[in-house]
Design a protein around this motif. Sequence first.
Motif, PDB file in Angstrom:
ATOM      1  N   TYR A 150       0.833  -1.210   0.000  1.00 10.82           N
ATOM      2  CA  TYR A 150       0.000   0.000   0.000  1.00 10.82           C
ATOM      3  C   TYR A 150       0.866   1.258   0.000  1.00 10.82           C
ATOM      4  CZ  TYR A 150      -2.930   3.757   1.719  1.00 10.82           C
ATOM      5  OH  TYR A 150      -3.546   4.966   1.876  1.00 10.82           O
ATOM      6  N   PHE A 151       1.845   1.324   0.873  1.00 14.50           N
ATOM      7  CA  PHE A 151       2.696   2.518   0.958  1.00 14.50           C
ATOM      8  C   PHE A 151       3.488   2.761  -0.327  1.00 14.50           C
ATOM      9  CE2 PHE A 151       2.705   1.925   5.783  1.00 14.50           C
ATOM     10  CZ  PHE A 151       1.757   2.921   5.970  1.00 14.50           C
ATOM     11  N   ASN A 152       3.733   1.710  -1.086  1.00 19.24           N
ATOM     12  CA  ASN A 152       4.459   1.845  -2.347  1.00 19.24           C
ATOM     13  C   ASN A 152       3.540   2.010  -3.553  1.00 19.24           C
ATOM     14  OD1 ASN A 152       7.121   1.645  -1.283  1.00 19.24           O
ATOM     15  ND2 ASN A 152       6.773  -0.544  -0.976  1.00 19.24           N
ATOM     16  N   SER A 153       2.228   2.025  -3.322  1.00 17.50           N
ATOM     17  CA  SER A 153       1.278   2.107  -4.429  1.00 17.50           C
ATOM     18  C   SER A 153       1.137   3.538  -4.956  1.00 17.50           C
ATOM     19  CB  SER A 153      -0.097   1.591  -3.989  1.00 17.50           C
ATOM     20  OG  SER A 153      -0.706   2.518  -3.100  1.00 17.50           O
ATOM     21  N   GLU A 154       0.720   3.625  -6.180  1.00 15.66           N
ATOM     22  CA  GLU A 154       0.506   4.929  -6.813  1.00 15.66           C
ATOM     23  C   GLU A 154      -0.594   5.731  -6.104  1.00 15.66           C
ATOM     24  OE1 GLU A 154       2.123   7.638  -9.215  1.00 15.66           O
ATOM     25  OE2 GLU A 154       2.832   5.597  -8.906  1.00 15.66           O
ATOM     26  N   PRO A 155      -1.730   5.117  -5.750  1.00 22.74           N
ATOM     27  CA  PRO A 155      -2.752   5.904  -5.032  1.00 22.74           C
ATOM     28  C   PRO A 155      -2.225   6.520  -3.737  1.00 22.74           C
ATOM     29  CG  PRO A 155      -3.711   3.877  -5.824  1.00 22.74           C
ATOM     30  CD  PRO A 155      -2.224   3.777  -6.086  1.00 22.74           C
ATOM     31  N   PHE A 156      -1.447   5.766  -2.960  1.00 20.71           N
ATOM     32  CA  PHE A 156      -0.907   6.316  -1.720  1.00 20.71           C
ATOM     33  C   PHE A 156      -0.007   7.512  -2.008  1.00 20.71           C
ATOM     34  CE2 PHE A 156       2.432   6.677   1.497  1.00 20.71           C
ATOM     35  CZ  PHE A 156       1.657   6.899   2.617  1.00 20.71           C
ATOM     36  N   LYS A 157       0.768   7.423  -3.051  1.00 23.87           N
ATOM     37  CA  LYS A 157       1.733   8.472  -3.375  1.00 23.87           C
ATOM     38  C   LYS A 157       1.104   9.698  -4.033  1.00 23.87           C
ATOM     39  CE  LYS A 157       5.524   5.226  -3.982  1.00 23.87           C
ATOM     40  NZ  LYS A 157       6.463   4.647  -4.941  1.00 23.87           N
ATOM     41  N   THR A 158      -0.064   9.536  -4.651  1.00 28.30           N
ATOM     42  CA  THR A 158      -0.602  10.642  -5.448  1.00 28.30           C
ATOM     43  C   THR A 158      -1.916  11.239  -4.956  1.00 28.30           C
ATOM     44  OG1 THR A 158      -1.696   9.088  -6.952  1.00 28.30           O
ATOM     45  CG2 THR A 158       0.525   9.830  -7.556  1.00 28.30           C
ATOM     46  N   VAL A 159      -2.672  10.518  -4.156  1.00 27.22           N
ATOM     47  CA  VAL A 159      -3.972  11.044  -3.704  1.00 27.22           C
ATOM     48  C   VAL A 159      -3.752  12.183  -2.729  1.00 27.22           C
ATOM     49  CG1 VAL A 159      -6.075  10.501  -2.416  1.00 27.22           C
ATOM     50  CG2 VAL A 159      -5.214   8.904  -4.121  1.00 27.22           C
ATOM     51  N   ARG A 160      -4.445  13.269  -2.935  1.00 28.44           N
ATOM     52  CA  ARG A 160      -4.332  14.449  -2.082  1.00 28.44           C
ATOM     53  C   ARG A 160      -5.256  14.315  -0.876  1.00 28.44           C
ATOM     54  NH1 ARG A 160       0.133  14.969  -3.256  1.00 28.44           N
ATOM     55  NH2 ARG A 160       0.686  15.491  -5.347  1.00 28.44           N
ATOM     56  N   ILE A 161      -4.923  15.008   0.197  1.00 25.54           N
ATOM     57  CA  ILE A 161      -5.706  14.879   1.426  1.00 25.54           C
ATOM     58  C   ILE A 161      -6.881  15.847   1.479  1.00 25.54           C
ATOM     59  CG2 ILE A 161      -3.861  13.884   2.784  1.00 25.54           C
ATOM     60  CD1 ILE A 161      -3.274  16.611   3.947  1.00 25.54           C
ATOM     61  N   HIS A 162      -6.795  16.926   0.717  1.00 25.33           N
ATOM     62  CA  HIS A 162      -7.890  17.900   0.671  1.00 25.33           C
ATOM     63  C   HIS A 162      -8.232  18.190  -0.782  1.00 25.33           C
ATOM     64  CE1 HIS A 162      -6.239  19.005   4.782  1.00 25.33           C
ATOM     65  NE2 HIS A 162      -7.506  18.694   5.012  1.00 25.33           N
ATOM     66  N   PRO A 163      -9.446  18.679  -1.039  1.00 28.45           N
ATOM     67  CA  PRO A 163      -9.834  18.985  -2.425  1.00 28.45           C
ATOM     68  C   PRO A 163      -9.020  20.146  -2.997  1.00 28.45           C
ATOM     69  CG  PRO A 163     -11.570  19.619  -0.866  1.00 28.45           C
ATOM     70  CD  PRO A 163     -10.509  18.920  -0.073  1.00 28.45           C
ATOM     71  N   SER A 164      -9.072  20.281  -4.300  1.00 27.38           N
ATOM     72  CA  SER A 164      -8.247  21.257  -4.995  1.00 27.38           C
ATOM     73  C   SER A 164      -8.545  22.705  -4.598  1.00 27.38           C
ATOM     74  CB  SER A 164      -8.400  21.106  -6.503  1.00 27.38           C
ATOM     75  OG  SER A 164      -9.751  21.282  -6.882  1.00 27.38           O
ATOM     76  N   PHE A 165      -9.721  22.971  -4.056  1.00 24.91           N
ATOM     77  CA  PHE A 165     -10.059  24.355  -3.660  1.00 24.91           C
ATOM     78  C   PHE A 165      -9.523  24.722  -2.281  1.00 24.91           C
ATOM     79  CE2 PHE A 165     -13.762  21.727  -2.532  1.00 24.91           C
ATOM     80  CZ  PHE A 165     -13.890  22.010  -1.196  1.00 24.91           C
TER      81      PHE A 165
END
Length: 170
Positions: A150-165
């Motif tokens: 999981y820690f090495n997965s693309e989603p873990f590395k790229t998903v942001r914690i807050h929305p773009s606004f």
Amino acid sequence: VVSTQSTGPNLPYLIDGDIKITQSLAITRYLGRKFGLVPGDDEKDIVKCEMIEQEAVDLRSAFQKLCLDKEHFEEKTPTYLDNMEKKLQMLDTYIGEGAYVVGEKLTYVDFMLYEYVSQIRMFAPERVDKAKNIVRLLQNIRDLPQLQDYFNSEPFKTVRIHPSFAAFIG
């Protein structure tokens, strides 16, 4: 199994057989019980986990409130950082020197702390890193062999914690 029957007004939801749950914290507690990630029968450990659970929720709420207030983000950040650091130091002392919240026993609260404090750490690493017991707990979670994929997965590395606004998206 996804059901068309209403489980309540909120997302996220979990359906596990005939159990239907909404609300993140209720789901987290349920999964903790299901997978043996609860403190056991010692009332002191149970209470410690419950209190730290709520402190973690408070940390997350304050951080979200700051990050989603783009208009006042800059002016509120110094006060937020000072308050957060004080809260983390208090929590750090309370957690103590064990590997996890209740010593060597891994609980769902450890995962909550990992998630919420890691997010804050992205924003203010120098402040979070002063809380040595919490940092050790974060590293212990990070080192769990079962989570390495999981820690090495693309989603873990790229998903942001807050929305773009948000003022800080992570």
